[in-house]
Design an enzyme around this catalytic site. Sequence first.
Site, short mmCIF file in Angstrom:
data_model
loop_
_atom_site.label_atom_id
_atom_site.label_comp_id
_atom_site.label_asym_id
_atom_site.label_seq_id
_atom_site.Cartn_x
_atom_site.Cartn_y
_atom_site.Cartn_z
N ASP B 124 53.64 10.42 19.65
CA ASP B 124 53.23 11.34 18.59
C ASP B 124 52.59 12.57 19.22
OD1 ASP B 124 53.09 12.05 15.94
OD2 ASP B 124 51.10 11.19 15.66
N TYR B 126 51.14 16.76 18.83
CA TYR B 126 49.98 17.39 18.20
C TYR B 126 50.24 18.88 18.33
CZ TYR B 126 44.77 17.80 17.65
OH TYR B 126 43.49 18.05 17.23
N HIS B 131 47.14 22.99 12.51
CA HIS B 131 46.57 21.65 12.34
C HIS B 131 45.55 21.35 13.43
CE1 HIS B 131 46.07 17.36 11.82
NE2 HIS B 131 46.46 17.17 13.06
N ARG B 140 35.15 18.01 15.41
CA ARG B 140 34.22 18.40 16.47
C ARG B 140 33.54 19.71 16.08
NH1 ARG B 140 38.77 16.26 18.64
NH2 ARG B 140 39.89 18.26 18.63
N GLU B 197 49.67 11.99 7.60
CA GLU B 197 50.06 13.10 8.47
C GLU B 197 51.54 13.33 8.23
OE1 GLU B 197 48.79 12.59 12.58
OE2 GLU B 197 46.77 13.23 12.00
N GLU B 199 54.93 14.69 9.14
CA GLU B 199 55.52 15.07 10.41
C GLU B 199 57.04 15.04 10.34
OE1 GLU B 199 53.99 13.21 13.89
OE2 GLU B 199 52.03 12.78 13.01
N ASP B 231 52.47 9.58 9.46
CA ASP B 231 51.64 8.87 10.44
C ASP B 231 50.29 8.57 9.78
OD1 ASP B 231 51.00 7.88 13.01
OD2 ASP B 231 49.90 9.71 13.44
N ARG B 235 40.71 7.95 9.28
CA ARG B 235 39.93 8.96 10.01
C ARG B 235 38.58 8.44 10.49
NH1 ARG B 235 43.89 12.22 11.50
NH2 ARG B 235 45.03 13.05 9.70
N GLN B 238 39.33 6.23 13.50
CA GLN B 238 39.75 7.13 14.58
C GLN B 238 38.58 7.89 15.19
OE1 GLN B 238 42.66 9.98 13.19
NE2 GLN B 238 42.76 11.09 15.15
N TYR B 242 37.95 7.18 19.39
CA TYR B 242 38.98 7.92 20.13
C TYR B 242 38.53 8.53 21.46
CZ TYR B 242 37.55 12.72 19.06
OH TYR B 242 36.88 13.91 19.01
N LYS B 251 45.38 4.58 13.92
CA LYS B 251 46.78 4.97 13.68
C LYS B 251 47.74 3.79 13.68
CE LYS B 251 46.30 9.59 14.43
NZ LYS B 251 46.89 10.67 13.62
N THR B 255 53.18 3.36 10.50
CA THR B 255 53.80 4.68 10.46
C THR B 255 55.08 4.54 9.64
OG1 THR B 255 52.96 5.13 12.69
CG2 THR B 255 54.71 6.57 11.87
N THR B 343 51.25 16.45 12.96
CA THR B 343 51.06 16.96 11.60
C THR B 343 51.53 18.40 11.50
OG1 THR B 343 49.09 15.60 11.51
CG2 THR B 343 49.36 17.24 9.77
N GLU B 357 42.57 17.94 6.19
CA GLU B 357 42.56 19.40 6.12
C GLU B 357 42.49 19.90 4.68
OE1 GLU B 357 46.08 19.03 8.88
OE2 GLU B 357 45.55 21.14 9.19
#
Lengths: 430, 430
Positions: B124, B126, B131, B140, B197, B199, B231, B235, B238, B242, B251, B255, B343, B357
């Site tokens: 997967d 990114y 995104h 963050r 997500e 995708e 996906d 959250r 995760q 992570y 995750k 999927t 995503t 988001e």
Amino acid sequence: MSAPAPWVSIPEGSLFPFANLPYGVFSPPGETEAARRRLGVAIGDLVLDLGGAATATASAHAPLLDQPSLNPLMAAGPAAWAGVRRTVQSWLTDRRRQAAVAPHLYEVAGVTLHLPFEVADYVDFYASEHHAINAGRIMRPGGEPLSAPWRHLPCAYHGRSGTVVVSGTPVIRPSGQRKPSADHPPTFGPTERLDIEAEVGFVVGAPSPLGHPPGIGAFTDHVFGVCLLNDWSARDIQAWEYVPLGPFLGKSFMTSLSPWIVPLPALHAARVPPPPRRPTPMSYLRDDDDPWGLDINLEIRLNGHLISSPPFATMYWTAAQQFAHMTSNGASLRTGDLFGSGTVSGPHSGQRGSLMELSWGGAEPFSTPDGRLHTYLDDGDEVVITATAPTGDGGFLGFGEVRGQIVRGWLMGGNPAERRGLSANQAPLP
Amino acid sequence: MSAPAPWVSIPEGSLFPFANLPYGVFSPPGETEAARRRLGVAIGDLVLDLGGAATATASAHAPLLDQPSLNPLMAAGPAAWAGVRRTVQSWLTDRRRQAAVAPHLYEVAGVTLHLPFEVADYVDFYASEHHAINAGRIMRPGGEPLSAPWRHLPCAYHGRSGTVVVSGTPVIRPSGQRKPSADHPPTFGPTERLDIEAEVGFVVGAPSPLGHPPGIGAFTDHVFGVCLLNDWSARDIQAWEYVPLGPFLGKSFMTSLSPWIVPLPALHAARVPPPPRRPTPMSYLRDDDDPWGLDINLEIRLNGHLISSPPFATMYWTAAQQFAHMTSNGASLRTGDLFGSGTVSGPHSGQRGSLMELSWGGAEPFSTPDGRLHTYLDDGDEVVITATAPTGDGGFLGFGEVRGQIVRGWLMGGNPAERRGLSANQAPLP
């Protein structure tokens, strides 16, 4: 292990005693084609052709054993595993069976060993506190070496199952992006920090359905056996790429597996308490009743010289805890799922499971008795990982070996026909 | 697309026009067992049984088409793919074939669609700048949203291929460890931040050998087709797990994949230039000569209400660049390897591909026309992702849909027989 003595001659001190009987896949001499692959059990210096023996003895297990891969046996579940192990033990001890079984024994030195099962998903943990602290100090100097969740859960990531190969496969030095220093732009080229990770691998046999976490108590219902693995790592590629999604190309070029899968019951005498865990693990990770610490001692040899002896009994998180965590979100298990313990490092400097730790990030080269100084792997270097565990009768069993020699990489791009014509001494293009 | 008109009746505006002809695996009405799975091509409101048609027309392609999975056709490589597509086109246009072919058409509404291929490794990416910046700002806050390598390489991680399922499979809300706040210890329980997500997925057909990076120019030699994927992401799980190894249990629970694989040649008219990339990508990622931006427009519906329209043409890294990067270290490709774009989010708020988001980390609930406010997914919520791409003749083709409805989780542990007896309304244990 009060079973009668086997009629097969087993050399004194062999790491494949009657208490072991690990499973593998082999081709007899002169029969290296995939079509002639068959299941084997190692005993002393010999390998028993299980399909041949099952057919010769008209065993009810023949449909599981007359196969080119361990997957059907692994999928059959713990009752079938116990039945097959008892059957193999009886073949090797019952002298009335000797005439039927003996023709199916081969000298292991003469056979070709293959990857013993088809790897489904490959998960790699990070479960040695000593390794995690060393790696944190080396890769994130000045920071807290352990990430916040490390003592709360067994950290892991998914690796590339398509590049899990059997011991002996040459290790082609990977290329990739790496950033030589903070004020230098990234460059592309062969890794300059090719490393090993000495690990113990656990092989899932019986599957579990999506959405039904089996729980820590179901560890032995699903896990078929144990092997060794070398999770080759390109530290410069890994260091540049790994934030925030974790290791990818720094690991995915190759992972080497030992050719023999030691059945979980063969490790009964090797079970030991794990080290104390603080804070107390959450209930789904609690293993007080039935802990799965294992007294497996690894040895790492570089070009024939012993460079480290990592003790698996020091691992913070056990395989049973890893099993419970990996499935705690409802992820299903498939036959052939493989999970690695993470690099095994003990508390002492001679017990570190990676060259990154043994050379402290390359800053402190170490020497071998041939006078060479080492940090990361050079072309031509060969690494062999072995391990032993007690059998409870004063003896030991072994896991076979994970061997790999470093060769230079190949040219990138071009069409497939051109690529087939390339020789191994052509360097990758930047 | 100057081919003759098909004799099959295709409704005006159908997203399965003659220019599409995507591949799937289906069971005809009343035949849902795996044993009766067969390959199909969607055309209008119908699905053509490829094995049946190949047998009826004595086609040389029958060995690839009379199969329960796309894997053999995918493995056969681009010349076979082109040959099969031409053959299917001729079946559907040549009226002399109509009598032989027509009996093998089924109403798609009456068949059961399955996962169309066996997933080997699942990677997967990114690759949406919008995104990645949104996710970085939300997860963050205060930090630099993009990690240092993001504009130098397409970031990615390996996901769990064993939990890739076909559209329509219920999404069992996963449990896991999450940390409610910085001064609160971690707890275990059902995720409270279940997300999507949206995708685009790329499916590898032809394999490549270990140690031989095929290079960006070989993209069309290996990639068979394109699909959609969701996906699903927890959250809170995760966010806690992570660092430093990337997403794992947040995750790996599931999927979802669309049931139709659109062949790469069907997207010829959808190719567009990717956005400008700064700095200029390294040579192994350079795509100036043959860029693979794709004008695919996604739509996300929550309980039937359109909530976002992410534009795939805005992706920073293309699938061809992802393909080159994923193999740049010599990692081999297998038939069935799947890689997701990451995503898809556009620059505008109505173009975001995740609820994280769309609700800005849960801080800004959004409403649907039924008057409900949403942040993350509630039990019973249903998400459907669809997409279209231009066919070059003023029309559009579609990718089928990825549908999933959220259901409560199950009890952890117990033996398998007990677990089979549980009902879906039993909550997971802490």
